[in-house]
Design an enzyme around this catalytic site. Structure first.
Site, PDB file in Angstrom:
ATOM      1  N   LYS A 146       0.824  -1.212   0.000  1.00 26.36           N
ATOM      2  CA  LYS A 146       0.000   0.000   0.000  1.00 26.36           C
ATOM      3  C   LYS A 146       0.859   1.264   0.000  1.00 26.36           C
ATOM      4  O   LYS A 146       0.497   2.257  -0.630  1.00 26.36           O
ATOM      5  CB  LYS A 146      -0.976  -0.008   1.176  1.00 26.36           C
ATOM      6  CG  LYS A 146      -2.062  -1.068   1.001  1.00 26.36           C
ATOM      7  CD  LYS A 146      -3.272  -0.832   1.870  1.00 26.36           C
ATOM      8  CE  LYS A 146      -4.355  -1.835   1.487  1.00 26.36           C
ATOM      9  NZ  LYS A 146      -5.574  -1.713   2.269  1.00 26.36           N
TER      10      LYS A 146
ATOM     11  N   LYS B  20      -4.315  -9.911  -6.072  1.00 26.58           N
ATOM     12  CA  LYS B  20      -5.481 -10.201  -5.237  1.00 26.58           C
ATOM     13  C   LYS B  20      -6.641  -9.265  -5.592  1.00 26.58           C
ATOM     14  O   LYS B  20      -6.420  -8.082  -5.820  1.00 26.58           O
ATOM     15  CB  LYS B  20      -5.103  -9.999  -3.769  1.00 26.58           C
ATOM     16  CG  LYS B  20      -6.172 -10.396  -2.781  1.00 26.58           C
ATOM     17  CD  LYS B  20      -5.845  -9.899  -1.382  1.00 26.58           C
ATOM     18  CE  LYS B  20      -6.171  -8.434  -1.214  1.00 26.58           C
ATOM     19  NZ  LYS B  20      -7.057  -8.115  -0.097  1.00 26.58           N
TER      20      LYS B  20
ATOM     21  N   LYS C 231     -11.092  -4.396  -2.830  1.00 28.33           N
ATOM     22  CA  LYS C 231     -12.177  -3.417  -3.000  1.00 28.33           C
ATOM     23  C   LYS C 231     -11.666  -2.017  -3.304  1.00 28.33           C
ATOM     24  O   LYS C 231     -12.385  -1.204  -3.867  1.00 28.33           O
ATOM     25  CB  LYS C 231     -13.117  -3.436  -1.804  1.00 28.33           C
ATOM     26  CG  LYS C 231     -12.534  -2.922  -0.507  1.00 28.33           C
ATOM     27  CD  LYS C 231     -13.606  -2.894   0.572  1.00 28.33           C
ATOM     28  CE  LYS C 231     -13.280  -3.840   1.710  1.00 28.33           C
ATOM     29  NZ  LYS C 231     -11.975  -3.607   2.358  1.00 28.33           N
TER      30      LYS C 231
HETATM   31  N1  AQP Z   1      -9.320 -11.406  -2.785  1.00 26.19           N
HETATM   32  C1  AQP Z   1      -9.674 -11.911  -1.616  1.00 26.19           C
HETATM   33  N2  AQP Z   1      -9.884 -13.229  -1.457  1.00 26.19           N
HETATM   34  C2  AQP Z   1     -10.256 -13.742  -0.261  1.00 26.19           C
HETATM   35  N3  AQP Z   1     -10.435 -12.990   0.848  1.00 26.19           N
HETATM   36  C3  AQP Z   1     -10.230 -11.671   0.740  1.00 26.19           C
HETATM   37  N4  AQP Z   1     -10.316 -10.649   1.623  1.00 26.19           N
HETATM   38  C4  AQP Z   1     -10.012  -9.481   1.009  1.00 26.19           C
HETATM   39  N5  AQP Z   1      -9.720  -9.716  -0.273  1.00 26.19           N
HETATM   40  C5  AQP Z   1      -9.842 -11.059  -0.478  1.00 26.19           C
HETATM   41  C6  AQP Z   1     -10.708 -10.786   3.017  1.00 26.19           C
HETATM   42  O1  AQP Z   1     -11.783  -9.891   3.251  1.00 26.19           O
HETATM   43  C7  AQP Z   1     -11.657  -9.350   4.557  1.00 26.19           C
HETATM   44  C8  AQP Z   1     -11.715  -7.840   4.461  1.00 26.19           C
HETATM   45  O2  AQP Z   1     -10.531  -7.260   4.633  1.00 26.19           O
HETATM   46  P1  AQP Z   1     -10.308  -5.712   4.839  1.00 26.19           P
HETATM   47  O3  AQP Z   1     -11.466  -4.913   4.399  1.00 26.19           O
HETATM   48  O4  AQP Z   1      -9.892  -5.495   6.236  1.00 26.19           O
HETATM   49  O5  AQP Z   1      -9.074  -5.393   3.949  1.00 26.19           O
HETATM   50  P2  AQP Z   1      -8.246  -6.212   2.943  1.00 26.19           P
HETATM   51  O6  AQP Z   1      -7.891  -7.550   3.465  1.00 26.19           O
HETATM   52  O7  AQP Z   1      -7.098  -5.336   2.535  1.00 26.19           O
HETATM   53  O8  AQP Z   1      -9.304  -6.380   1.760  1.00 26.19           O
HETATM   54  P3  AQP Z   1      -9.435  -5.568   0.422  1.00 26.19           P
HETATM   55  O9  AQP Z   1     -10.703  -5.945  -0.230  1.00 26.19           O
HETATM   56  O10 AQP Z   1      -8.187  -5.733  -0.386  1.00 26.19           O
HETATM   57  O11 AQP Z   1      -9.572  -4.085   0.944  1.00 26.19           O
HETATM   58  P4  AQP Z   1      -8.677  -2.834   0.653  1.00 26.19           P
HETATM   59  O12 AQP Z   1      -8.624  -2.739  -0.834  1.00 26.19           O
HETATM   60  O13 AQP Z   1      -9.403  -1.692   1.306  1.00 26.19           O
HETATM   61  O14 AQP Z   1      -7.342  -3.086   1.274  1.00 26.19           O
HETATM   62  C9  AQP Z   1     -10.386  -9.937   5.166  1.00 26.19           C
HETATM   63  O15 AQP Z   1     -10.723 -11.070   5.931  1.00 26.19           O
HETATM   64  C10 AQP Z   1      -9.611 -10.349   3.956  1.00 26.19           C
HETATM   65  O16 AQP Z   1      -8.705 -11.382   4.201  1.00 26.19           O
END
Ligand code: AQP
Length: 339
Positions: free
Chosen positions: A116, A199, A202
């Site tokens: 990030k 990956k 969002k």
């Molecule tokens: N691609 C993925 N496959 C499986 N699990 C996923 N998670 C996120 N992306 C995937 C799981 O969703 C939960 C939410 O996590 P978060 O919102 O705390 O942040 P993150 O892990 O960084 O998820 P994102 O979607 O990538 O959000 P941003 O873009 O804001 O950083 C967690 O349990 C994560 O493992």
């Protein structure tokens, strides 16, 4: 078994964008499966999303949307505690205390920080981004959590949480339960449809990258039809990097249908990539239908969500403040004494 005797589960999602099918398969769906066996706390981690710039109006809207999506996904507010992180100030307080006990080297090592931070101008990377895992550790440890259902990307942060808890317990005496990670059997890491080597996230804005839980059926199908694959023909589960697109589509299909890999491969034998994309797109559309219907009902009800979040905050505060009091006492912070 009474509620009080159940082991605890804690997890959360950041309101940092539109929830994706990765978030659903990796996290939300597992939560639904665990709400009977465990005493569950599911949090909308709004303070975490401040680690990268957020628009205030958008953050407000997304916080409510994420909470509503928890319920729409099947989390029952009568069974699980659903709340917003910033409603329980113990999270930020413990995060400060733990950050004072965290060696910087542990934080610089985190791959999410490196990823990030590399996407921003170096001078605009906030200190919060580095400290993200400490806040996450606080979320988990405040509830004396036994299990944390998350996707594969959170593995390193969970290990860090255990290390930090052990360090605290060693320095000040047994205080925190050591949490275990709970990974889904299928779909622990769903990849981007536009780039199957990254990956699905969002906060990634590229067109066609993610399928969102609130995407309309035609949008879902279109995104799958445009998913990046390869120039071959084989439809098999594989670790081969050049076939990552096909493997990702098959993994999503497996997670959604619950069928075995063998049955899925047999079903697609002799079929083309077009069929694969169409079939997966339809399966995901069907999965999302009831979820979206429930979401729209909730969005219309309005007051119900507020009530759930208020109740959740109260319950969470009760548990969190007990742990925080112990921590304060152990490290030597003086409490308020009134005559
Ligand atoms: N691609 C993925 N496959 C499986 N699990 C996923 N998670 C996120 N992306 C995937 C799981 O969703 C939960 C939410 O996590 P978060 O919102 O705390 O942040 P993150 O892990 O960084 O998820 P994102 O979607 O990538 O959000 P941003 O873009 O804001 O950083 C967690 O349990 C994560 O493992």
């Amino acid at each position: 078994m009474t509620q009080g005797m159940k082991e605890r589960v804690f997890s959360g999602v950041q309101p940092s964008g539109n929830l994706t099918i990765g978030n659903y398969i990796g996290a939300l769906r597992q939560w639904v499966a665990e709400q009977d066996a465990y005493e569950c706390f599911f949090c909308v981690v709004d303070l975490h999303s401040l680690t990268v710039p957020q628009d205030p109006a958008q953050l407000r809207a997304k916080t409510r949307e994420v909470a509503a999506l928890y319920i729409a996904s099947g989390i029952d507010p009568e069974k699980a505690t659903i709340f917003v992180q910033s409603h329980v100030s113990a999270h930020s307080e413990l995060a400060w205390i733990l950050s004072c006990m965290t060696p910087l080297g542990w934080l610089y090592r985190m791959t999410q920080f490196k990823d990030k931070a590399s996407k921003q101008q170096q001078e605009s990377v906030g200190a919060g981004l580095l400290n993200y895992p400490t806040l996450m550790a606080s979320d988990i440890l405040l509830y004396q959590t036994h299990g944390v259902p998350v996707g594969d990307d959170q593995k390193q942060h969970l290990e860090y949480t255990r290390d930090l808890a052990q360090r605290f317990n060693h320095l000040y005496g047994e205080t925190f339960t050591l949490p275990d990670i709970i990974l889904p059997k299928t779909g622990a890491r769903i990849m981007g449809l536009d780039n199957p080597n990254a990956k699905m996230s969002k906060s990634e804005v590229a067109e066609g990258h993610a399928v969102y839980l609130l995407d309309k059926p035609d949008v879902v199908k279109k995104k799958f039809m445009r998913a990046v694959t390869d120039s071959g023909r084989e439809i098999n589960f594989t670790e081969a990097p050049e076939k990552a697109g096909v493997n990702n589509l098959l993994t999503i299909y497996q997670a959604v249908t619950g069928q075995s890999q063998q049955d899925i491969e047999m079903y697609f034998e002799g079929k083309g990539y077009g069929d694969l994309k169409k079939t997966v797109g339809e399966a995901v559309t069907e999965l999302l239908k009831p979820l979206q219907a429930r979401y729209h009902e909730l969005a219309d009800e309005g007051g119900y969500l507020d009530e759930v979040l208020a109740r959740g905050a109260e319950k969470a505060c009760e548990v969190a403040s007990t742990t925080l009091s112990q921590v304060r006492e152990r490290i030597g912070l003086v409490g308020v004494h009134r005559n």
